[in-house]
Design an enzyme around this catalytic site. Sequence first.
Site, short mmCIF file in Angstrom:
data_model
loop_
_atom_site.label_atom_id
_atom_site.label_comp_id
_atom_site.label_asym_id
_atom_site.label_seq_id
_atom_site.Cartn_x
_atom_site.Cartn_y
_atom_site.Cartn_z
N CYS A 147 0.81 -1.22 0.00
CA CYS A 147 0.00 0.00 0.00
C CYS A 147 0.85 1.26 0.00
CB CYS A 147 -0.94 -0.01 1.20
SG CYS A 147 -1.95 -1.49 1.28
N HIS A 195 -3.33 6.78 2.46
CA HIS A 195 -3.76 5.51 1.88
C HIS A 195 -5.16 5.20 2.39
CE1 HIS A 195 -4.29 1.40 0.96
NE2 HIS A 195 -4.00 0.94 2.16
N ASN A 227 -10.48 -0.54 -0.01
CA ASN A 227 -9.02 -0.45 0.07
C ASN A 227 -8.43 -1.06 -1.19
OD1 ASN A 227 -6.29 -1.01 0.51
ND2 ASN A 227 -6.57 -1.59 2.65
#
EC number: 2.3.1.180
Lengths: 355, 82
Positions: free
Chosen positions: A122, A280, A311
């Site tokens: 990520c 993020h 996500n």
Amino acid sequence: MSKIKAPKGAPFARIIGVGGYRPVRVVPNEVILETIDSSDEWIRSRSGIETRHWANDEETVAAMSIEASGKAIADAGINADQIGAVVVSTVSHFSQTPAVATEIADKLGTNKAAAFDISAGCAGFGYGLTLAKGMIVEGSAEYVLVIGVERLSDLTDLEDRATAFLFGDGAGAVVVGPSEEPHIGPTVWGSEGDKAGTIKQTVPWNEFLPHSRLRSSGGTATGDVSKLPLDSKGEIKFPAITQEGQAVFRWAVFEMAKVAQQALDAAGITPDDLDVFIPHQANERIIDSMVKTLKLPAHVTVARDVRTTGNTSAASIPLAMERLLATGEAKSGDTALVIGFGAGLVYAATVVTLP
Amino acid sequence: MAATQEEIVEGLAEIVNEIAGIPTEDVQLDKSFTDDLDVDSLSMVEVVVAAEERFDVKIPDDDVKNLKTVGDATNYILKHQA
């Protein structure tokens, strides 16, 4: 010893275009609830997520990347043949060799641009952005395409009530180009491999695949497959991303807030100078707590794309950036703090001027 | 100087109030964080981090799951505070 000519690059770099691609299929929490014992209210209160996008067979890692990149290149106002390098961050491109970046570079019409994939979970967008800045300032590329792309639905255990609702698919891309002024701050980045177990793939491919191959040929599993996780039907589960929620939450909120502050300090920026915060998009609870821990002033626009995109790992920051600009919540020239963090554990934070 | 049990409960009550909006008087030794006080697993992490700062104690991730009630947390802090 012969004298080697010094490379000549641009004084600085900046993001000059952004583009995103979200798969056509929108998946609401009701669909997730078909395979886990939970509720829409529980999912929303723990993650903020209402919907996510899941890719279909045609929406491959390459196809989504090409769509997002085409928009980023158009937004940048350059031609694909001006791109000197293509950097793709992904953990969900299952054909390991060759790198998917080469196919993307070719199909976009670049002129044999350097192309490679990176694996930084990520934090991949920040890692890619840092490489791009270096290439431009060092002079090995005038324009660099940085892509974050994931099909995390392929790596989601739909029977795991802690993660089934989290992940989504999509691609985000930026074009980084030369600049006379600094528009990408110093990167504060790092890794904490001692915490590698907190976010990981449940089973490595080389342990899963021999069993899978035997099964598809009609044979029975041999070797030690007793440790492989089984689904509710007794079948060996496809590898998936798993995490220790509380440990990740603590690290993400409290350690990453320090990293974010270091990135502000490195750029000579105070929270008051910021227009936009694009962390993020892991979980809205993490975002809320980071905002609180960082004491960001109310005027700072905070990206909350996770609500409708889930996500998407390496894709989440450029996707959120694209959406904030598209909706008018942020505008070109705004000063944004971006921070990625995830499996590794790895992290990267920097301050950028929005394209 | 180490905090007393009473001071720890009082401190936890303020922390839980700040994080979850629960009235301080509801935070008592026998109360479960999740079942009685509406502190979910993620808020619990925030409670733990705030308690670490306030009482100068380290509460590792592996120990957090054992802290079911206010009493569990109070005893843990009493035992481990510097």
